[in-house]
Design a protein around this motif. Sequence first.
Motif, mmCIF file in Angstrom:
data_model
loop_
_atom_site.group_PDB
_atom_site.id
_atom_site.type_symbol
_atom_site.label_atom_id
_atom_site.label_comp_id
_atom_site.label_asym_id
_atom_site.label_seq_id
_atom_site.Cartn_x
_atom_site.Cartn_y
_atom_site.Cartn_z
ATOM 1 N N ALA A 1 43.547 26.856 45.999
ATOM 2 C CA ALA A 1 42.766 28.093 46.058
ATOM 3 C C ALA A 1 41.473 27.875 46.850
ATOM 4 O O ALA A 1 41.091 28.731 47.662
ATOM 5 C CB ALA A 1 42.456 28.587 44.648
ATOM 6 N N ILE A 2 40.829 26.735 46.636
ATOM 7 C CA ILE A 2 39.591 26.431 47.368
ATOM 8 C C ILE A 2 39.872 26.309 48.857
ATOM 9 O O ILE A 2 39.137 26.850 49.685
ATOM 10 C CB ILE A 2 38.926 25.154 46.814
ATOM 11 N N GLU A 3 40.955 25.638 49.229
ATOM 12 C CA GLU A 3 41.320 25.488 50.645
ATOM 13 C C GLU A 3 41.519 26.853 51.296
ATOM 14 O O GLU A 3 41.039 27.104 52.402
ATOM 15 C CB GLU A 3 42.601 24.673 50.783
ATOM 16 N N LYS A 4 42.252 27.733 50.635
ATOM 17 C CA LYS A 4 42.536 29.062 51.192
ATOM 18 C C LYS A 4 41.260 29.892 51.297
ATOM 19 O O LYS A 4 41.043 30.583 52.295
ATOM 20 C CB LYS A 4 43.575 29.801 50.345
ATOM 21 N N ALA A 5 40.412 29.822 50.272
ATOM 22 C CA ALA A 5 39.152 30.571 50.306
ATOM 23 C C ALA A 5 38.249 30.052 51.422
ATOM 24 O O ALA A 5 37.590 30.843 52.112
ATOM 25 C CB ALA A 5 38.456 30.474 48.960
ATOM 26 N N GLU A 6 38.232 28.738 51.629
ATOM 27 C CA GLU A 6 37.442 28.142 52.712
ATOM 28 C C GLU A 6 37.918 28.645 54.072
ATOM 29 O O GLU A 6 37.110 28.972 54.931
ATOM 30 C CB GLU A 6 37.556 26.618 52.686
ATOM 31 N N GLU A 7 39.234 28.692 54.264
ATOM 32 C CA GLU A 7 39.784 29.188 55.523
ATOM 33 C C GLU A 7 39.319 30.615 55.784
ATOM 34 O O GLU A 7 38.912 30.952 56.896
ATOM 35 C CB GLU A 7 41.315 29.162 55.492
ATOM 36 N N MET A 8 39.398 31.470 54.751
ATOM 37 C CA MET A 8 38.973 32.866 54.897
ATOM 38 C C MET A 8 37.487 32.956 55.203
ATOM 39 O O MET A 8 37.069 33.701 56.088
ATOM 40 C CB MET A 8 39.289 33.652 53.626
ATOM 41 N N ALA A 9 36.683 32.193 54.458
ATOM 42 C CA ALA A 9 35.232 32.242 54.638
ATOM 43 C C ALA A 9 34.826 31.737 56.023
ATOM 44 O O ALA A 9 33.983 32.345 56.687
ATOM 45 C CB ALA A 9 34.544 31.433 53.544
ATOM 46 N N SER B 1 35.131 34.098 46.341
ATOM 47 C CA SER B 1 35.031 33.292 45.136
ATOM 48 C C SER B 1 36.389 32.753 44.728
ATOM 49 O O SER B 1 37.426 33.339 45.029
ATOM 50 C CB SER B 1 34.419 34.094 43.983
ATOM 51 N N VAL B 2 36.346 31.610 44.056
ATOM 52 C CA VAL B 2 37.523 30.995 43.443
ATOM 53 C C VAL B 2 37.213 30.963 41.959
ATOM 54 O O VAL B 2 36.201 30.404 41.542
ATOM 55 C CB VAL B 2 37.766 29.569 43.979
ATOM 56 N N GLU B 3 38.082 31.611 41.171
ATOM 57 C CA GLU B 3 37.844 31.665 39.727
ATOM 58 C C GLU B 3 39.161 31.630 38.963
ATOM 59 O O GLU B 3 40.198 32.019 39.496
ATOM 60 C CB GLU B 3 37.034 32.902 39.362
ATOM 61 N N PRO B 4 39.116 31.149 37.726
ATOM 62 C CA PRO B 4 40.351 31.027 36.943
ATOM 63 C C PRO B 4 40.844 32.384 36.458
ATOM 64 O O PRO B 4 40.054 33.314 36.281
ATOM 65 C CB PRO B 4 39.932 30.150 35.757
ATOM 66 N N LYS C 1 39.035 35.679 45.445
ATOM 67 C CA LYS C 1 38.540 37.048 45.502
ATOM 68 C C LYS C 1 37.620 37.217 46.703
ATOM 69 O O LYS C 1 36.913 36.292 47.083
ATOM 70 C CB LYS C 1 37.755 37.404 44.232
ATOM 71 N N ILE C 2 37.651 38.418 47.273
ATOM 72 C CA ILE C 2 36.749 38.786 48.352
ATOM 73 C C ILE C 2 35.824 39.865 47.813
ATOM 74 O O ILE C 2 36.300 40.869 47.271
ATOM 75 C CB ILE C 2 37.517 39.318 49.574
ATOM 76 N N GLU C 3 34.518 39.632 47.951
ATOM 77 C CA GLU C 3 33.503 40.533 47.401
ATOM 78 C C GLU C 3 33.765 40.706 45.910
ATOM 79 O O GLU C 3 34.154 39.765 45.245
ATOM 80 C CB GLU C 3 33.505 41.880 48.149
ATOM 81 N N ASP C 4 33.600 41.914 45.380
ATOM 82 C CA ASP C 4 33.860 42.162 43.965
ATOM 83 C C ASP C 4 35.105 43.018 43.777
ATOM 84 O O ASP C 4 35.213 43.795 42.835
ATOM 85 C CB ASP C 4 32.651 42.845 43.310
ATOM 86 N N THR C 5 36.047 42.869 44.687
ATOM 87 C CA THR C 5 37.282 43.639 44.602
ATOM 88 C C THR C 5 38.310 42.890 43.760
ATOM 89 O O THR C 5 38.067 41.796 43.290
ATOM 90 C CB THR C 5 37.873 43.884 46.007
ATOM 91 N N ALA C 6 39.461 43.491 43.609
ATOM 92 C CA ALA C 6 40.548 42.846 42.875
ATOM 93 C C ALA C 6 40.927 41.545 43.581
ATOM 94 O O ALA C 6 40.793 41.429 44.796
ATOM 95 C CB ALA C 6 41.751 43.773 42.800
ATOM 96 N N SER D 1 31.768 30.938 46.416
ATOM 97 C CA SER D 1 31.365 30.471 45.084
ATOM 98 C C SER D 1 32.595 29.926 44.381
ATOM 99 O O SER D 1 33.639 30.584 44.360
ATOM 100 C CB SER D 1 30.797 31.621 44.257
ATOM 101 N N ILE D 2 32.464 28.742 43.803
ATOM 102 C CA ILE D 2 33.577 28.113 43.090
ATOM 103 C C ILE D 2 33.206 28.018 41.622
ATOM 104 O O ILE D 2 32.142 27.502 41.278
ATOM 105 C CB ILE D 2 33.880 26.720 43.670
ATOM 106 N N GLN D 3 34.090 28.534 40.772
ATOM 107 C CA GLN D 3 33.832 28.547 39.337
ATOM 108 C C GLN D 3 34.682 27.498 38.626
ATOM 109 O O GLN D 3 35.722 27.091 39.130
ATOM 110 C CB GLN D 3 34.148 29.922 38.757
ATOM 111 N N ASP D 4 34.223 27.107 37.439
ATOM 112 C CA ASP D 4 35.001 26.186 36.623
ATOM 113 C C ASP D 4 35.844 26.970 35.622
ATOM 114 O O ASP D 4 35.918 28.199 35.681
ATOM 115 C CB ASP D 4 34.097 25.163 35.928
ATOM 116 N N GLU D 5 36.475 26.270 34.706
ATOM 117 C CA GLU D 5 37.361 26.896 33.721
ATOM 118 C C GLU D 5 36.633 27.880 32.800
ATOM 119 O O GLU D 5 37.239 28.744 32.191
ATOM 120 C CB GLU D 5 38.065 25.824 32.876
ATOM 121 N N ASN D 6 35.309 27.751 32.691
ATOM 122 C CA ASN D 6 34.504 28.635 31.841
ATOM 123 C C ASN D 6 33.881 29.786 32.618
ATOM 124 O O ASN D 6 32.996 30.465 32.112
ATOM 125 C CB ASN D 6 33.405 27.825 31.141
#
Length: 65
Positions: free
Chosen positions: A34-42, A5-8, A18-23, A51-56
């Motif tokens: 952040a999205i680019e790096k998460a995509e590479e990992m995924a 996930s990518v989250e603010p 984040k990976i899974e529900d870990t720190a 999952s990509i989240q917005d500011e809220n």
Amino acid sequence: MKQYSVEPNKDVTGWFVKIEDTAPTDLYDEKDTAIEKAEEMAKGNKPSKLSIQDENKEVIEERTY
């Protein structure tokens, strides 16, 4: 299936990957970075879901690899 996930951060000054529900693993200044790096990992750990989240902290997009 791994879940990424990518989250603010708390004050929306950065974006966590984040990976899974870990720190969070990494903090980035730019959401796009952040999205680019998460995509590479995924993509490197198929099958996986991003999952990509917005500011809220609401999910605005989900991608499956």
